[in-house]
Design a protein around this motif. Structure first.
Motif, PDB file in Angstrom:
ATOM      1  N   LEU A 389       4.407  89.432  -7.722  1.00  0.00           N
ATOM      2  CA  LEU A 389       5.798  89.659  -8.126  1.00  0.00           C
ATOM      3  C   LEU A 389       5.842  90.782  -9.144  1.00  0.00           C
ATOM      4  O   LEU A 389       5.186  90.715 -10.187  1.00  0.00           O
ATOM      5  CB  LEU A 389       6.394  88.378  -8.721  1.00  0.00           C
ATOM      6  N   LEU A 390       6.607  91.817  -8.810  1.00  0.00           N
ATOM      7  CA  LEU A 390       6.738  92.976  -9.686  1.00  0.00           C
ATOM      8  C   LEU A 390       8.177  93.090 -10.173  1.00  0.00           C
ATOM      9  O   LEU A 390       9.122  92.806  -9.432  1.00  0.00           O
ATOM     10  CB  LEU A 390       6.340  94.244  -8.951  1.00  0.00           C
ATOM     11  N   CYS A 391       8.314  93.525 -11.396  1.00  0.00           N
ATOM     12  CA  CYS A 391       9.629  93.646 -12.038  1.00  0.00           C
ATOM     13  C   CYS A 391       9.837  95.087 -12.498  1.00  0.00           C
ATOM     14  O   CYS A 391       9.075  95.589 -13.347  1.00  0.00           O
ATOM     15  CB  CYS A 391       9.723  92.688 -13.222  1.00  0.00           C
ATOM     16  N   GLY A 392      10.844  95.764 -11.939  1.00  0.00           N
ATOM     17  CA  GLY A 392      11.239  97.093 -12.417  1.00  0.00           C
ATOM     18  C   GLY A 392      12.192  96.936 -13.580  1.00  0.00           C
ATOM     19  O   GLY A 392      13.249  96.302 -13.457  1.00  0.00           O
ATOM     20  N   HIS A 393      11.872  97.543 -14.707  1.00  0.00           N
ATOM     21  CA  HIS A 393      12.589  97.305 -15.959  1.00  0.00           C
ATOM     22  C   HIS A 393      12.984  98.631 -16.578  1.00  0.00           C
ATOM     23  O   HIS A 393      12.448  99.693 -16.246  1.00  0.00           O
ATOM     24  CB  HIS A 393      11.672  96.514 -16.904  1.00  0.00           C
ATOM     25  N   ASN A 394      13.916  98.574 -17.489  1.00  0.00           N
ATOM     26  CA  ASN A 394      14.323  99.775 -18.217  1.00  0.00           C
ATOM     27  C   ASN A 394      13.135 100.394 -18.954  1.00  0.00           C
ATOM     28  O   ASN A 394      13.046 101.621 -19.103  1.00  0.00           O
ATOM     29  CB  ASN A 394      15.435  99.415 -19.206  1.00  0.00           C
ATOM     30  N   SER A 409       3.267  99.757 -16.186  1.00  0.00           N
ATOM     31  CA  SER A 409       3.719 101.147 -16.243  1.00  0.00           C
ATOM     32  C   SER A 409       4.734 101.263 -17.360  1.00  0.00           C
ATOM     33  O   SER A 409       5.628 100.415 -17.496  1.00  0.00           O
ATOM     34  CB  SER A 409       4.355 101.583 -14.925  1.00  0.00           C
ATOM     35  N   SER A 410       4.561 102.336 -18.145  1.00  0.00           N
ATOM     36  CA  SER A 410       5.468 102.557 -19.272  1.00  0.00           C
ATOM     37  C   SER A 410       6.502 103.635 -18.963  1.00  0.00           C
ATOM     38  O   SER A 410       7.272 104.020 -19.842  1.00  0.00           O
ATOM     39  CB  SER A 410       4.680 102.943 -20.528  1.00  0.00           C
ATOM     40  N   VAL A 411       6.505 104.138 -17.731  1.00  0.00           N
ATOM     41  CA  VAL A 411       7.502 105.152 -17.363  1.00  0.00           C
ATOM     42  C   VAL A 411       8.866 104.471 -17.282  1.00  0.00           C
ATOM     43  O   VAL A 411       9.041 103.480 -16.555  1.00  0.00           O
ATOM     44  CB  VAL A 411       7.142 105.812 -16.018  1.00  0.00           C
ATOM     45  N   SER A 412       9.841 104.994 -18.009  1.00  0.00           N
ATOM     46  CA  SER A 412      11.157 104.349 -18.118  1.00  0.00           C
ATOM     47  C   SER A 412      11.870 104.300 -16.769  1.00  0.00           C
ATOM     48  O   SER A 412      11.881 105.274 -16.013  1.00  0.00           O
ATOM     49  CB  SER A 412      12.034 105.102 -19.125  1.00  0.00           C
ATOM     50  N   GLY A 413      12.480 103.147 -16.538  1.00  0.00           N
ATOM     51  CA  GLY A 413      13.383 103.001 -15.400  1.00  0.00           C
ATOM     52  C   GLY A 413      12.718 102.639 -14.104  1.00  0.00           C
ATOM     53  O   GLY A 413      12.533 103.502 -13.234  1.00  0.00           O
ATOM     54  N   GLY A 414      12.425 101.390 -13.919  1.00  0.00           N
ATOM     55  CA  GLY A 414      11.863 100.952 -12.644  1.00  0.00           C
ATOM     56  C   GLY A 414      12.986 100.615 -11.673  1.00  0.00           C
ATOM     57  O   GLY A 414      13.263  99.454 -11.376  1.00  0.00           O
ATOM     58  N   TRP A 415      13.639 101.681 -11.135  1.00  0.00           N
ATOM     59  CA  TRP A 415      14.786 101.476 -10.245  1.00  0.00           C
ATOM     60  C   TRP A 415      14.427 100.627  -9.015  1.00  0.00           C
ATOM     61  O   TRP A 415      15.106  99.679  -8.682  1.00  0.00           O
ATOM     62  CB  TRP A 415      15.305 102.814  -9.730  1.00  0.00           C
ATOM     63  N   ASN A 416      13.370 101.045  -8.362  1.00  0.00           N
ATOM     64  CA  ASN A 416      13.071 100.488  -7.047  1.00  0.00           C
ATOM     65  C   ASN A 416      11.561 100.486  -6.826  1.00  0.00           C
ATOM     66  O   ASN A 416      10.840 101.365  -7.345  1.00  0.00           O
ATOM     67  CB  ASN A 416      13.768 101.327  -5.961  1.00  0.00           C
ATOM     68  N   ILE A 417      11.086  99.539  -6.044  1.00  0.00           N
ATOM     69  CA  ILE A 417       9.642  99.415  -5.789  1.00  0.00           C
ATOM     70  C   ILE A 417       9.452  99.244  -4.283  1.00  0.00           C
ATOM     71  O   ILE A 417      10.049  98.337  -3.680  1.00  0.00           O
ATOM     72  CB  ILE A 417       9.047  98.197  -6.526  1.00  0.00           C
ATOM     73  N   ILE A 418       8.649 100.129  -3.677  1.00  0.00           N
ATOM     74  CA  ILE A 418       8.341  99.979  -2.245  1.00  0.00           C
ATOM     75  C   ILE A 418       6.831 100.110  -2.039  1.00  0.00           C
ATOM     76  O   ILE A 418       6.123 100.778  -2.808  1.00  0.00           O
ATOM     77  CB  ILE A 418       9.073 101.032  -1.388  1.00  0.00           C
ATOM     78  N   LYS A 419       6.351  99.468  -1.003  1.00  0.00           N
ATOM     79  CA  LYS A 419       4.938  99.580  -0.625  1.00  0.00           C
ATOM     80  C   LYS A 419       4.814 100.590   0.506  1.00  0.00           C
ATOM     81  O   LYS A 419       5.559 100.542   1.478  1.00  0.00           O
ATOM     82  CB  LYS A 419       4.382  98.233  -0.182  1.00  0.00           C
ATOM     83  N   LEU A 420       3.851 101.528   0.356  1.00  0.00           N
ATOM     84  CA  LEU A 420       3.642 102.541   1.381  1.00  0.00           C
ATOM     85  C   LEU A 420       2.897 101.945   2.562  1.00  0.00           C
ATOM     86  O   LEU A 420       2.046 101.046   2.422  1.00  0.00           O
ATOM     87  CB  LEU A 420       2.859 103.713   0.803  1.00  0.00           C
ATOM     88  N   ASN A 421       3.243 102.477   3.719  1.00  0.00           N
ATOM     89  CA  ASN A 421       2.618 102.008   4.959  1.00  0.00           C
ATOM     90  C   ASN A 421       1.266 102.712   5.154  1.00  0.00           C
ATOM     91  O   ASN A 421       1.126 103.605   5.982  1.00  0.00           O
ATOM     92  CB  ASN A 421       3.560 102.287   6.135  1.00  0.00           C
ATOM     93  N   ARG A 422       0.293 102.262   4.338  1.00  0.00           N
ATOM     94  CA  ARG A 422      -1.052 102.844   4.396  1.00  0.00           C
ATOM     95  C   ARG A 422      -2.093 101.729   4.319  1.00  0.00           C
ATOM     96  O   ARG A 422      -1.767 100.592   3.956  1.00  0.00           O
ATOM     97  CB  ARG A 422      -1.279 103.821   3.238  1.00  0.00           C
ATOM     98  N   LEU A 427       1.868 101.626  -4.189  1.00  0.00           N
ATOM     99  CA  LEU A 427       3.299 101.404  -4.394  1.00  0.00           C
ATOM    100  C   LEU A 427       3.927 102.676  -4.952  1.00  0.00           C
ATOM    101  O   LEU A 427       3.290 103.422  -5.706  1.00  0.00           O
ATOM    102  CB  LEU A 427       3.549 100.269  -5.392  1.00  0.00           C
ATOM    103  N   LEU A 428       5.193 102.895  -4.566  1.00  0.00           N
ATOM    104  CA  LEU A 428       5.994 103.953  -5.184  1.00  0.00           C
ATOM    105  C   LEU A 428       7.096 103.302  -6.014  1.00  0.00           C
ATOM    106  O   LEU A 428       7.777 102.378  -5.554  1.00  0.00           O
ATOM    107  CB  LEU A 428       6.614 104.862  -4.121  1.00  0.00           C
ATOM    108  N   ILE A 429       7.247 103.819  -7.225  1.00  0.00           N
ATOM    109  CA  ILE A 429       8.268 103.312  -8.144  1.00  0.00           C
ATOM    110  C   ILE A 429       9.273 104.438  -8.396  1.00  0.00           C
ATOM    111  O   ILE A 429       8.912 105.499  -8.931  1.00  0.00           O
ATOM    112  CB  ILE A 429       7.669 102.864  -9.486  1.00  0.00           C
ATOM    113  N   GLY A 430      10.543 104.227  -7.997  1.00  0.00           N
ATOM    114  CA  GLY A 430      11.589 105.194  -8.343  1.00  0.00           C
ATOM    115  C   GLY A 430      12.016 104.978  -9.773  1.00  0.00           C
ATOM    116  O   GLY A 430      12.416 103.870 -10.148  1.00  0.00           O
ATOM    117  N   ASN A 431      11.925 106.031 -10.595  1.00  0.00           N
ATOM    118  CA  ASN A 431      12.276 105.886 -12.008  1.00  0.00           C
ATOM    119  C   ASN A 431      13.316 106.918 -12.413  1.00  0.00           C
ATOM    120  O   ASN A 431      13.860 107.650 -11.581  1.00  0.00           O
ATOM    121  CB  ASN A 431      11.036 105.957 -12.889  1.00  0.00           C
ATOM    122  N   TYR A 432      13.594 106.996 -13.727  1.00  0.00           N
ATOM    123  CA  TYR A 432      14.656 107.866 -14.207  1.00  0.00           C
ATOM    124  C   TYR A 432      14.368 109.343 -13.989  1.00  0.00           C
ATOM    125  O   TYR A 432      15.293 110.151 -13.872  1.00  0.00           O
ATOM    126  CB  TYR A 432      14.903 107.637 -15.704  1.00  0.00           C
TER     127      TYR A 432
END
Length: 962
Positions: A389-394, A409-422, A427-432
């Motif tokens: 379980l992963l939590c994207g946070h401010n 991860s300390s990069v601000s803004g965990g908008w979205n989390i997806i797993k790559l088809n590999r 994982l890719l994390i969309g951030n600010y």
């Protein structure tokens, strides 16, 4: 084959799956009304719904009526309305020493009718009427001192053995509690004891409800609930009974034949199923305005209505939506995940968890939700990936290990989390500010790097079937990224906007369905076409969603259902067995103003239970909670009146077969105000559409407006038409109501009669005037002819007058000439007389001289005789008369004037005046008058005196001017 396996899996879940799938996890929607809204007293003692759909309450201030928008208070009894019961169009009410009923008049207005005269003074002081029942043998009014049975305009009275408390009509039996005898039944006009009824002696009974056709449950004040089958009495040992013993029952009702709703003194409302399992505990802390529930009732669609010790509440009990907000105080909901034995909820306050067993407990408390330490603040997303379980946070990304959050991860803004088809777990994390890459090492995920070549905010990102990464930016558009093999940088970037087939450059959000990449836009759902590298409408989905607007959320669950937000309105395209989709939106209408704009979240926990993120918390959607969304609300014209309310107020609703009375309003009061409503007692406000035939050209647009005023209406017949929009977006049948604006006074039949009389009078007068005009014209012509005749006559007269004047002038001239001639003759005669007299005087004098010288007497006598003849000639009276007459004729005007002005003048003086006018000297006058000159002077003096002339005035000039 896959479809069969899928359907089989669903069947297994239904039959063997989660025990809680059929129940609601939150609290139902609650709406509280305070006394300033319903305009009544604080306490509400009874509640019922009429066949016309209106809700009525017995209130401290009278009978209260509610149609879904307007409240009306009727206080004809002037006292507290303790009880009410509705039978058809009659609303029976009771209070202290009063009982009666309300019934609509032809205008639709309720009128009170007292039933006290039917008592015939058999009992006058019977105290409060606490209960009213509709029974098979009539309407029953119950007070502490008597039971009154009203049937066919007759009133029978049943007296207690000691003192009645309350009564109940259940399973066709009138149950009565006697404080000394216990529970009894009223049959055939008498109160009769029943087996084990005396057990309740001294134990107050506050409620009796049907358990089935043969059994009832009996709620007591302090000893809880008992079960009774007519012979045996036993304690109802069910979970709900524990609560009821603790909080003291006061009221109750059977809801939808499946649930018991118990109103308590200390803890609001407790709802259970008929097996005694608690469904809801709803008190002041959980949303009610008051903990003391004086009465409980339900409406046609299953809502629960509560009359409180202070206020009124409606519980949207039949809704498939319940809420985890307000009381639970966890913040606005952005994400959720059921992981292990816990449910995790991400909000703007942090990440909370609750044990699943606690979550499905209807009696859960806010203390059952626990904030995970270190996650305080904004949670954007939760993702279950590879059993983690992963939590994207401010503040970055956390991996959740049961109750602990580990920051990875300390990069601000965990908008979205997806797993790559590999093959490798990345994982890719969309951030600010771009996209982060995470890699799994054992059981933990760790931060690896940021993707170079792309630094835009990446709220939404998805991977397509070819390995491209799609990112949407709300204000810039869509990006398609190609990453290098090592996931270090972006090696190709392609931008998509309105030039690429999208309807706009703004408001485009990327999502992923099993069919591929789609975009939610302002005009519906668009899908990507690889063949031409453009976006085009997804007709399959767009044709299913009515009134397409901004699609800002799409999610496909494990059962292939597609969830979406259309203009901030949730809905679902439900996957059918034949592979098609069916759009369902009605259950979610009440959420339209509760969603968080641009931050959608819908999590299907299973095929029945769905969690939806809201402002202030979450909603739980239970698809097994069936509700009739095709229910057509009843439309009401609550009030129709003119600017002069003395002309009456009229009401109408869609349950009437026909309109009996057509209101008629005076033209001077042609400002008509209309208020209307619909009994759609949901949290969603009702939309209306209306039109006034022969006045409005078109129907109004759909709006929340529930009143309309028309001003300066012309006289005539009008039909007001009204429609409402149901939750499903279906318009109700049209409600039509007629009214009439009378003609102005100057166009009434009386006015027309007057106009007719006036016109007849005018015609008659015109006729008379015509005849008179003709007569006047004839007379005028006659007068004209007469005038012409007169004029001619006048002309003739004038001509004759002129001629006559001329003749007179000629005559006057002739007379003047004659006068002049006569005057000349007179003058000549006067001169001759004067000369003659002078000669005779001289001759007389000479003869006297000769006589004196004569001595001859004969001669002397002859001379004397001659002298006498001469004397006679001088003083010839007859001659003088003729002369004087001749003078008078010549000077006639002078004589007349002198006689009129100076009547004292003598004839001789008049003659003298004539002589003076003839300019004869005094000496000559003396000769004419045969007097001395002195005598003439004396006469002139006398005349001057009589004429009033002074001595300086010339008497001759005066005579000449007369």
């Amino acid at each position: 084959m896959r479809l069969k396996i899928y359907l089989f899996g669903i069947l297994i879940i239904i039959l063997l799956g989660d025990k809680a799938s059929a129940q609601s996890f939150g609290l139902p929607g609650i709406h509280n009304f305070n006394r300033s809204e319903y305009l009544g007293g604080t306490q509400n003692w009874s509640v019922a719904q009429a066949p016309n759909g209106m809700i009525y309450f017995g209130n401290n201030n009278g009978l209260i009526e509610y149609d879904g928008a307007h409240w009306n208070v009727y206080n004809d009894m002037g006292i507290v309305n303790r009880s009410l019961c509705i039978d058809g169009k009659r609303i029976y009410v009771g209070g202290f020493n009063k009982l009666g009923y309300y019934e609509e008049e032809t205008e639709g207005i309720l009128k009170y009718h007292s039933l006290i005269p039917l008592l015939n003074n058999r009992i006058n002081d019977f105290d409060e009427i606490w209960r009213i029942h509709k029974t098979s043998f009539g309407i029953v009014f119950q007070s502490f001192k008597a039971i009154f049975i009203y049937n066919q305009e007759k009133m029978d009275i049943v007296y207690p053995r000691s003192k009645f408390h309350f009564s109940y009509y259940v399973n066709g039996i009138l149950w009565v509690y006697d404080e000394v005898q216990g529970l009894m039944q009223c049959r055939e006009g008498k109160v009769r004891q029943i087996p084990e009824g005396s057990t309740f002696a001294g134990t107050q009974i506050w409620n009796i409800l049907p358990l089935n056709d043969d059994q009832v449950i009996i709620g007591t004040a302090k000893n809880g609930v008992f079960k009774y089958d007519g012979e045996k009495l036993s304690v109802w040992n069910k979970p709900v009974n524990t609560l009821l013993k603790k909080y003291q029952i006061f009221s109750g009702a059977l809801i939808d034949k499946k649930y018991f709703a118990f109103g308590t003194i200390q803890n609001g409302l407790i709802v259970s199923d008929t097996t005694g399992n608690v469904i809801y505990e709803i008190n002041k802390e959980r949303g009610l305005s008051n903990n003391t529930v004086l009465c409980v009732g339900s409406d046609q669609v299953g809502n629960i209505w509560l009359g409180l010790d202070n206020g009124i509440s409606i519980i949207h009990f039949n809704s498939s939506l319940t809420y985890i907000q307000n009381y639970f105080n966890i913040g606005s909901g952005y994400s959720s995940a059921r992981f292990g034995n816990k449910l995790y909820l991400g909000t703007n306050q942090g990440l909370f968890y609750i044990l699943w067993s606690d979550f499905i407990n209807p009696l859960k408390k806010k203390e059952d939700f626990h904030l995970i330490e270190g996650t305080e603040g904004q949670v954007w997303s939760l993702a279950i990936i590879d059993n983690t379980l992963l939590c994207g946070h401010n503040f970055g990304v956390f991996q959740i290990l049961d109750k602990v959050a580990v920051k990875i991860s300390s990069v601000s803004g965990g908008w979205n989390i997806i797993k790559l088809n590999r093959k490798e777990p990345f994982l890719l994390i969309g951030n600010y500010s771009g996209i982060s890459v995470l890699k799994r090492e054992g059981l933990m995920w760790s931060y690896r790097n940021e993707l170079s070549g792309y630094d835009q905010s990446s709220h939404y990102l998805e991977e397509d079937s070819k390995g491209y990464i799609w990112v949407s930016h709300g204000y810039k558009g869509l990006f398609r990224l190609k990453l290098d093999a090592d996931l270090q940088r972006v090696i190709d970037l392609h931008f998509y906007d309105s030039k690429s087939g999208l309807p706009s450059d703004l408001g485009n959000t990327i999502f992923k369905l099993k069919s591929g990449i789609v975009v939610g836009t302002r005009n519906g759902i668009f899908k990507y076409n690889w063949s031409n590298d453009k976006f085009e409408q997804d007709l399959q989905f767009n044709q299913l969603i009515p009134d397409l607007k901004q699609i800002d959320y799409i999610n496909q669950d494990n059962a292939n259902n597609v969830w979406y937000y259309n203009n901030q309105q949730p809905g679902v395209l439900r996957f059918q067995e034949d592979g098609t989709y069916k759009n369902i939106s009605a259950p979610f209408v009440e959420l339209s103003r509760m969603l968080i704009p641009s931050y959608g979240h819908i999590n299907a926990l299973n095929i029945n239970d769905v969690i939806i993120g809201l402002e202030g918390g979450f909603a739980h959607y239970n698809s097994r909670q069936l509700k009739n969304y095709s229910f057509l609300p009843i439309l009401y014209i609550n009030k129709l009146q003119s600017s002069d309310t003395s002309e009456g107020t009229y009401r109408f609703n869609s349950t009437y077969n026909q309109q009996i009375v057509v209101p008629k309003f005076k033209f001077i009061n042609n400002r008509i105000s209309i208020t209307f409503a619909a009994n759609q007692f949901t949290q969603q406000e009702v939309l209306f559409q209306f039109k006034l035939e022969d006045f409005d050209e078109e129907w109004s647009s759909w709006s929340l407006k529930n009143s309309k005023e028309y001003t300066n209406l012309p006289d005539g017949h009008y039909i007001f038409k009204l429609k409402a929009l149901t939750i499903q977006g279906i318009a109700t049948p049209t409600l039509s109501y007629q009214f009439h604006i009378l003609s102005p006074w100057y166009r009434t039949i009386y006015a027309w009669s007057i106009y007719f009389l006036i016109i007849v009078s005018i015609l008659y007068l015109s006729y008379r005037f015509f005849l008179t005009s003709i007569e006047k014209s004839r007379l005028k012509e006659k007068e004209a002819q007469k005038e012409k005749y007169k004029q001619r006559e006048q002309l003739l007269k004038e001509d004759a007058l002129i001629t006559e004047k001329e003749m007179i002038r000629l005559r006057n001239e002739k007379l003047n000439l004659e006068m002049i001639h006569k005057e000349k003759e007179l003058a000549n005669s006067s001169m001759l007389i004067i000369q003659k007299n002078e000669i005779l005087h001289k001759l007389k004098n000479d003869l006297n001289k000769i006589k004196n010288t004569l001595n001859d007497d004969t001669l002397k006598n002859y001379v004397t005789s001659t002298l006498k003849r001469i004397g006679k000639e001088i003083d010839n009276e007859k001659q003088w008369q003729v002369f004087n007459m001749h003078v008078e004729q010549v000077h006639e005007d002078l004589f007349k004037k002198l006689k009129v002005r100076y009547p004292d003048l003598t004839p001789r003086e008049l003659s003298l005046c004539a002589y003076l006018r003839m300019n004869i000297s005094s000496k000559e006058i003396a000769i004419l008058m045969n007097i001395s000159t002195r005598g003439v002077e004396i006469s002139r003096y006398r005349i001057r005196k009589k004429l009033g002339l002074d001595r300086n005035a010339n008497l001759t000039d005066f005579m000449m001017t007369l």
